[in-house]
Design a protein around this motif. Sequence first.
Motif, PDB file in Angstrom:
ATOM      1  N   LEU A  21      -2.117  -7.776  -3.829  1.00 16.04           N
ATOM      2  CA  LEU A  21      -3.465  -7.953  -4.525  1.00 16.04           C
ATOM      3  C   LEU A  21      -4.428  -6.893  -4.467  1.00 16.04           C
ATOM      4  O   LEU A  21      -5.239  -6.504  -5.437  1.00 16.04           O
ATOM      5  CB  LEU A  21      -4.018  -9.508  -4.264  1.00 16.04           C
ATOM      6  CG  LEU A  21      -2.919 -10.665  -4.509  1.00 16.04           C
ATOM      7  CD1 LEU A  21      -3.509 -11.745  -3.786  1.00 16.04           C
ATOM      8  CD2 LEU A  21      -2.590 -10.958  -5.772  1.00 16.04           C
ATOM      9  N   ALA A  24      -3.762  -4.018  -6.648  1.00 15.38           N
ATOM     10  CA  ALA A  24      -4.168  -4.581  -8.074  1.00 15.38           C
ATOM     11  C   ALA A  24      -5.568  -4.271  -8.287  1.00 15.38           C
ATOM     12  O   ALA A  24      -6.074  -3.838  -9.353  1.00 15.38           O
ATOM     13  CB  ALA A  24      -3.587  -5.782  -8.510  1.00 15.38           C
ATOM     14  N   LEU A  25      -6.435  -4.681  -7.404  1.00 14.75           N
ATOM     15  CA  LEU A  25      -7.899  -4.782  -7.439  1.00 14.75           C
ATOM     16  C   LEU A  25      -8.360  -3.215  -7.381  1.00 14.75           C
ATOM     17  O   LEU A  25      -9.158  -3.122  -7.960  1.00 14.75           O
ATOM     18  CB  LEU A  25      -8.456  -5.382  -6.339  1.00 14.75           C
ATOM     19  CG  LEU A  25      -8.752  -7.133  -6.376  1.00 14.75           C
ATOM     20  CD1 LEU A  25      -9.227  -7.500  -5.368  1.00 14.75           C
ATOM     21  CD2 LEU A  25      -9.621  -7.425  -7.564  1.00 14.75           C
ATOM     22  N   PHE A  52      -0.895  -9.945  -9.104  1.00 15.45           N
ATOM     23  CA  PHE A  52      -2.293 -10.314  -9.373  1.00 15.45           C
ATOM     24  C   PHE A  52      -2.293 -11.481 -10.820  1.00 15.45           C
ATOM     25  O   PHE A  52      -3.175 -12.767 -10.493  1.00 15.45           O
ATOM     26  CB  PHE A  52      -2.848  -9.152  -9.867  1.00 15.45           C
ATOM     27  CG  PHE A  52      -4.287  -9.300  -9.861  1.00 15.45           C
ATOM     28  CD1 PHE A  52      -5.185  -9.550  -8.724  1.00 15.45           C
ATOM     29  CD2 PHE A  52      -5.137  -9.454 -11.380  1.00 15.45           C
ATOM     30  CE1 PHE A  52      -6.579  -9.700  -8.778  1.00 15.45           C
ATOM     31  CE2 PHE A  52      -6.545  -9.625 -11.251  1.00 15.45           C
ATOM     32  CZ  PHE A  52      -7.173  -9.640 -10.217  1.00 15.45           C
TER      33      PHE A  52
END
Length: 100
Positions: A21, A24-25, A52
């Motif tokens: 995650l 992805a951020l 995500f």
Amino acid sequence: MADDTDDTDSDLVAGERRSDLLAALSYVSTDYGPDGEYIVNGDLPPEVAPPFIRAIMRVEAELLLHDAELVTVDNEEPRTPDERRTDAFVALVLRIDDRP
């Protein structure tokens, strides 16, 4: 059989590895709109998008179940689907940042 996972791999957020995650951020950016709104932009590559998206959907499902309990004759829908998706994104980011 040896366990090849490390502590970060076993650290799940909304059913997904926190490290996935966070990756992805790293593709998400923010801007201010003309009316002072906050715009979140994300062009996630295919290799980081699925975890995500699944995590967002899980959090959104939690919020939808919560909203269902709030539906009454006087209050038909507590928030719109767009509001719920935005709230799910914010909740997920907060969970990602909430380290034990």
